[in-house]
Design a protein around this motif. Structure first.
Motif, PDB file in Angstrom:
ATOM      1  N   MET A   1      -0.347  -9.671 -19.617  1.00  0.00           N
ATOM      2  CA  MET A   1      -1.202  -9.973 -18.491  1.00  0.00           C
ATOM      3  C   MET A   1      -1.037  -8.863 -17.444  1.00  0.00           C
ATOM      4  SD  MET A   1      -1.199 -13.241 -15.922  1.00  0.00           S
ATOM      5  CE  MET A   1      -2.126 -14.362 -16.934  1.00  0.00           C
ATOM      6  N   GLN A   2      -2.140  -8.392 -16.940  1.00  0.00           N
ATOM      7  CA  GLN A   2      -2.131  -7.336 -15.935  1.00  0.00           C
ATOM      8  C   GLN A   2      -2.023  -7.932 -14.541  1.00  0.00           C
ATOM      9  OE1 GLN A   2      -5.563  -4.837 -15.994  1.00  0.00           O
ATOM     10  NE2 GLN A   2      -4.704  -3.378 -14.569  1.00  0.00           N
ATOM     11  N   LYS A   3      -1.130  -7.383 -13.750  1.00  0.00           N
ATOM     12  CA  LYS A   3      -0.932  -7.854 -12.385  1.00  0.00           C
ATOM     13  C   LYS A   3      -1.823  -7.059 -11.438  1.00  0.00           C
ATOM     14  CE  LYS A   3       2.580  -8.309  -8.850  1.00  0.00           C
ATOM     15  NZ  LYS A   3       3.959  -8.009  -8.469  1.00  0.00           N
ATOM     16  N   ILE A   4      -2.558  -7.762 -10.616  1.00  0.00           N
ATOM     17  CA  ILE A   4      -3.418  -7.119  -9.625  1.00  0.00           C
ATOM     18  C   ILE A   4      -2.684  -7.099  -8.299  1.00  0.00           C
ATOM     19  CG2 ILE A   4      -5.576  -7.247  -8.341  1.00  0.00           C
ATOM     20  CD1 ILE A   4      -6.786  -8.594 -10.826  1.00  0.00           C
ATOM     21  N   GLU A   5      -2.632  -5.930  -7.710  1.00  0.00           N
ATOM     22  CA  GLU A   5      -1.928  -5.779  -6.445  1.00  0.00           C
ATOM     23  C   GLU A   5      -2.890  -5.213  -5.403  1.00  0.00           C
ATOM     24  OE1 GLU A   5       2.344  -4.431  -6.240  1.00  0.00           O
ATOM     25  OE2 GLU A   5       1.278  -2.617  -5.663  1.00  0.00           O
ATOM     26  N   GLU A   6      -3.018  -5.911  -4.280  1.00  0.00           N
ATOM     27  CA  GLU A   6      -3.903  -5.454  -3.212  1.00  0.00           C
ATOM     28  C   GLU A   6      -3.085  -4.702  -2.171  1.00  0.00           C
ATOM     29  OE1 GLU A   6      -7.374  -8.724  -2.895  1.00  0.00           O
ATOM     30  OE2 GLU A   6      -5.390  -9.370  -2.215  1.00  0.00           O
ATOM     31  N   LYS A   7      -3.692  -3.648  -1.643  1.00  0.00           N
ATOM     32  CA  LYS A   7      -3.031  -2.919  -0.569  1.00  0.00           C
ATOM     33  C   LYS A   7      -4.069  -2.383   0.401  1.00  0.00           C
ATOM     34  CE  LYS A   7      -2.625   1.462  -3.033  1.00  0.00           C
ATOM     35  NZ  LYS A   7      -1.717   2.508  -3.449  1.00  0.00           N
ATOM     36  N   ILE A   8      -3.607  -2.139   1.600  1.00  0.00           N
ATOM     37  CA  ILE A   8      -4.456  -1.537   2.618  1.00  0.00           C
ATOM     38  C   ILE A   8      -4.048  -0.069   2.704  1.00  0.00           C
ATOM     39  CG2 ILE A   8      -2.888  -2.285   4.460  1.00  0.00           C
ATOM     40  CD1 ILE A   8      -5.317  -2.419   6.325  1.00  0.00           C
ATOM     41  N   THR A   9      -5.045   0.803   2.708  1.00  0.00           N
ATOM     42  CA  THR A   9      -4.814   2.241   2.793  1.00  0.00           C
ATOM     43  C   THR A   9      -5.654   2.777   3.933  1.00  0.00           C
ATOM     44  OG1 THR A   9      -4.476   2.353   0.401  1.00  0.00           O
ATOM     45  CG2 THR A   9      -4.938   4.422   1.527  1.00  0.00           C
ATOM     46  N   TRP A  10      -5.055   3.634   4.755  1.00  0.00           N
ATOM     47  CA  TRP A  10      -5.771   4.174   5.900  1.00  0.00           C
ATOM     48  C   TRP A  10      -5.313   5.592   6.173  1.00  0.00           C
ATOM     49  CZ3 TRP A  10      -1.614   1.061   6.095  1.00  0.00           C
ATOM     50  CH2 TRP A  10      -0.545   1.460   6.870  1.00  0.00           C
ATOM     51  N   ILE A  11      -6.092   6.274   7.007  1.00  0.00           N
ATOM     52  CA  ILE A  11      -5.743   7.627   7.430  1.00  0.00           C
ATOM     53  C   ILE A  11      -5.737   7.665   8.958  1.00  0.00           C
ATOM     54  CG2 ILE A  11      -8.125   8.469   7.382  1.00  0.00           C
ATOM     55  CD1 ILE A  11      -6.925  11.195   6.418  1.00  0.00           C
ATOM     56  N   ILE A  12      -4.807   8.417   9.477  1.00  0.00           N
ATOM     57  CA  ILE A  12      -4.772   8.660  10.915  1.00  0.00           C
ATOM     58  C   ILE A  12      -5.857   9.689  11.172  1.00  0.00           C
ATOM     59  CG2 ILE A  12      -3.381   9.570  12.800  1.00  0.00           C
ATOM     60  CD1 ILE A  12      -0.924   8.656  11.115  1.00  0.00           C
ATOM     61  N   ASP A  13      -6.908   9.253  11.829  1.00  0.00           N
ATOM     62  CA  ASP A  13      -8.091  10.104  11.976  1.00  0.00           C
ATOM     63  C   ASP A  13      -8.600  10.027  13.405  1.00  0.00           C
ATOM     64  OD1 ASP A  13     -10.083  11.804  11.171  1.00  0.00           O
ATOM     65  OD2 ASP A  13     -11.333  10.238  10.313  1.00  0.00           O
TER      66      ASP A  13
END
Length: 62
Positions: A1-13
Motif C-alpha cells: 500500500m502506498q502512503k500519501i503524504e501531504e506537505k506545504i511548500t513555499w518560497i520566500i518571495d
C-alpha cells in the motif's frame, strides 16, 4: 500500500531588501525548518508545527 503524504511548500518571495530577506529566513528558522539557497522550504502537514506556521503566515500577510 502506498502512503500519501501531504506537505506545504513555499518560497520566500517579494523581498527586496537584504534585511527583509533575513527576517523571512529567521521566520522559517523559528520553526526549526531550513530553506534552500533560493528560499524554498516545506513542511509536512501532519507535523504539529504546520498549524502554527499557517497561522503565523496569515498574521504576517496582514
Amino acid at each position: 500500500m502506498q502512503k500519501i503524504e501531504e506537505k506545504i511548500t513555499w518560497i520566500i518571495d517579494g523581498v527586496d531588501k537584504a534585511d527583509e530577506y533575513d527576517k523571512a529566513i529567521d521566520f522559517v528558522h523559528s520553526f526549526g525548518l531550513k530553506c534552500d539557497s533560493v528560499g524554498w522550504s516545506s513542511l509536512k502537514l501532519s507535523d504539529e508545527k504546520s498549524f502554527d506556521l499557517i497561522k503565523k503566515i496569515k498574521a504576517e500577510q496582514k
